[in-house]
Design an enzyme around this catalytic site. Sequence first.
Site, short mmCIF file in Angstrom:
data_model
loop_
_atom_site.label_atom_id
_atom_site.label_comp_id
_atom_site.label_asym_id
_atom_site.label_seq_id
_atom_site.Cartn_x
_atom_site.Cartn_y
_atom_site.Cartn_z
N VAL A 15 0.83 -1.21 0.00
CA VAL A 15 0.00 0.00 0.00
C VAL A 15 0.87 1.26 0.00
O VAL A 15 0.60 2.21 -0.73
CB VAL A 15 -0.95 0.00 1.21
CG1 VAL A 15 -1.77 1.29 1.25
CG2 VAL A 15 -1.88 -1.20 1.14
N LYS A 46 11.95 -0.56 7.67
CA LYS A 46 12.73 -1.39 8.59
C LYS A 46 14.14 -1.62 8.08
O LYS A 46 15.07 -1.83 8.87
CB LYS A 46 12.01 -2.74 8.79
CG LYS A 46 10.72 -2.61 9.57
CD LYS A 46 10.08 -3.98 9.80
CE LYS A 46 8.80 -3.84 10.61
NZ LYS A 46 8.14 -5.16 10.85
N LYS A 106 -7.21 -1.37 9.61
CA LYS A 106 -8.51 -1.79 10.17
C LYS A 106 -8.36 -2.41 11.54
O LYS A 106 -9.24 -2.28 12.40
CB LYS A 106 -9.20 -2.77 9.22
CG LYS A 106 -8.43 -4.04 9.00
CD LYS A 106 -9.11 -4.96 8.02
CE LYS A 106 -8.23 -6.17 7.71
NZ LYS A 106 -6.98 -5.81 7.04
N VAL A 133 -11.57 0.01 5.43
CA VAL A 133 -12.68 -0.87 5.04
C VAL A 133 -12.96 -0.70 3.55
O VAL A 133 -13.08 0.42 3.06
CB VAL A 133 -13.98 -0.52 5.83
CG1 VAL A 133 -15.11 -1.46 5.40
CG2 VAL A 133 -13.75 -0.62 7.31
N ILE A 137 -13.45 1.35 -2.16
CA ILE A 137 -14.85 1.80 -2.07
C ILE A 137 -14.96 2.90 -1.01
O ILE A 137 -14.54 2.69 0.13
CB ILE A 137 -15.78 0.64 -1.69
CG1 ILE A 137 -15.52 -0.58 -2.58
CG2 ILE A 137 -17.24 1.06 -1.80
CD1 ILE A 137 -16.27 -1.82 -2.14
N LYS A 206 -13.87 -4.99 10.33
CA LYS A 206 -14.43 -3.99 9.43
C LYS A 206 -15.85 -3.62 9.82
O LYS A 206 -16.25 -2.46 9.74
CB LYS A 206 -14.37 -4.50 7.99
CG LYS A 206 -12.95 -4.66 7.46
CD LYS A 206 -12.92 -5.36 6.11
CE LYS A 206 -11.50 -5.53 5.60
NZ LYS A 206 -11.43 -6.28 4.33
#
Length: 431
Positions: A15, A46, A106, A133, A137, A206
């Site tokens: 991500v 890291k 989450k 979540v 969307i 979620k």
Amino acid sequence: MKNEINIGLLGFGVVGSGVAQILDNHQEDLQHKLGVPVSIKKVLVKNLYKERDCDLPAEVFTTDLNEILGDSSIDLIVEVIGGTTEAREAIEKSLNAGKGVVTANKDVMAEYGLDLLQLADENKCDLFFEASVGGGIPLIRTLEDGLASDRISALTGIVNGTTNFILTKMKHDNMSYEDALAEATELGFAEADPSADVDGIDAARKMVILASLAFSTEVRLDDVFVRGLREIQDGDLELAAQFGYTLKLAGSAKKNCDGIEVAVEPVLVPDSHPLASVNNEFNAVYVYGEAVGETMFYGPGAGSLPTATSVTADIVAACRNLLMGVNGRRIHSPQHERHVKTDDRKFARYFHRIRVKDEVGVLTKLTAIYSRYGASLATVIQDSDNGIEADLIFITHQISRQQHLDIMNELNETPEVINVLSHYRVEGESR
């Protein structure tokens, strides 16, 4: 007036690298929307010496969180570390340092979201978590802003792409659970340890986030009733299809005058319901509002760029607040006290598949059990192929969860019952 926005990015995995890619590729669009450039000033990793396919210079990377938090030129922290403890501590330190936070986590938001939002309020900082979540969307923003003037009475949907992919393969490609899970793992939809997905924990986290926002109350993970895919038995998907249903691992949250109920479990969805046609790794959530009625949100539930798109949308929102000087102005305290329904106030239809001794009078005895607990039956089917054992399929009219549990307990103690093979809530029907 700021002439630039600098970001401290915590984590550079799937991500994080996606966020960096979008910020780089869409820089012209972002400057047009915000009026100032948005750039990544520092990235927490890291391993400084790991090879990375990106255009960021080596000096941007650091292993020291304090170097990022102590940099007064960094305006916003984007947390995409993953996990719980390290990420939670990083968010807390960022907020205490007076820096707004965007997170995709989450796990942290489900477990500690209320505390972190209150900490953000205390420090007059923003805390955005759209990507926690539904991947790409825009569910969180819809609940917080788009439907803010409505009263949400329920939401239900598919919020875990891994399990939806597995069930799709089992139904449409006639795969076994094990083979479908193996393919999901090979394609990167499932982790090496898939327990959080297949046991329903990921979806439960979620649903905690969604229900808390939808009902403006505190919802805890312990409030969620959870069952996973491992309880699905051979033949259940075929039986569901015979009765006009599709089996989905779905999350549901409902609220009325009796309180709230939240659950994640395999449910039977009528084939006519739009959720039945949501396949593979896609997510879809139905939201029921008193004014708007039914609305459905559909899209990819995971992946680098879909999730990074939601993170970047939060970055844009946080940047706008910073530029207007209104960051940290939202009130996040719950409006309503936490009140969870007891099992005798949770109502649904149920599907029961029971293996019994194929003897005279067994069907009459079992239907009497249902009658004794005030449960009427909409469907009764008996399937026998060897004269020794038979499968009984019962679909009830609406009963309480307590009635369902009481019936299950007595069935399991009935000598003529060999085994209660499976039981599912029927979703999407009220009769």
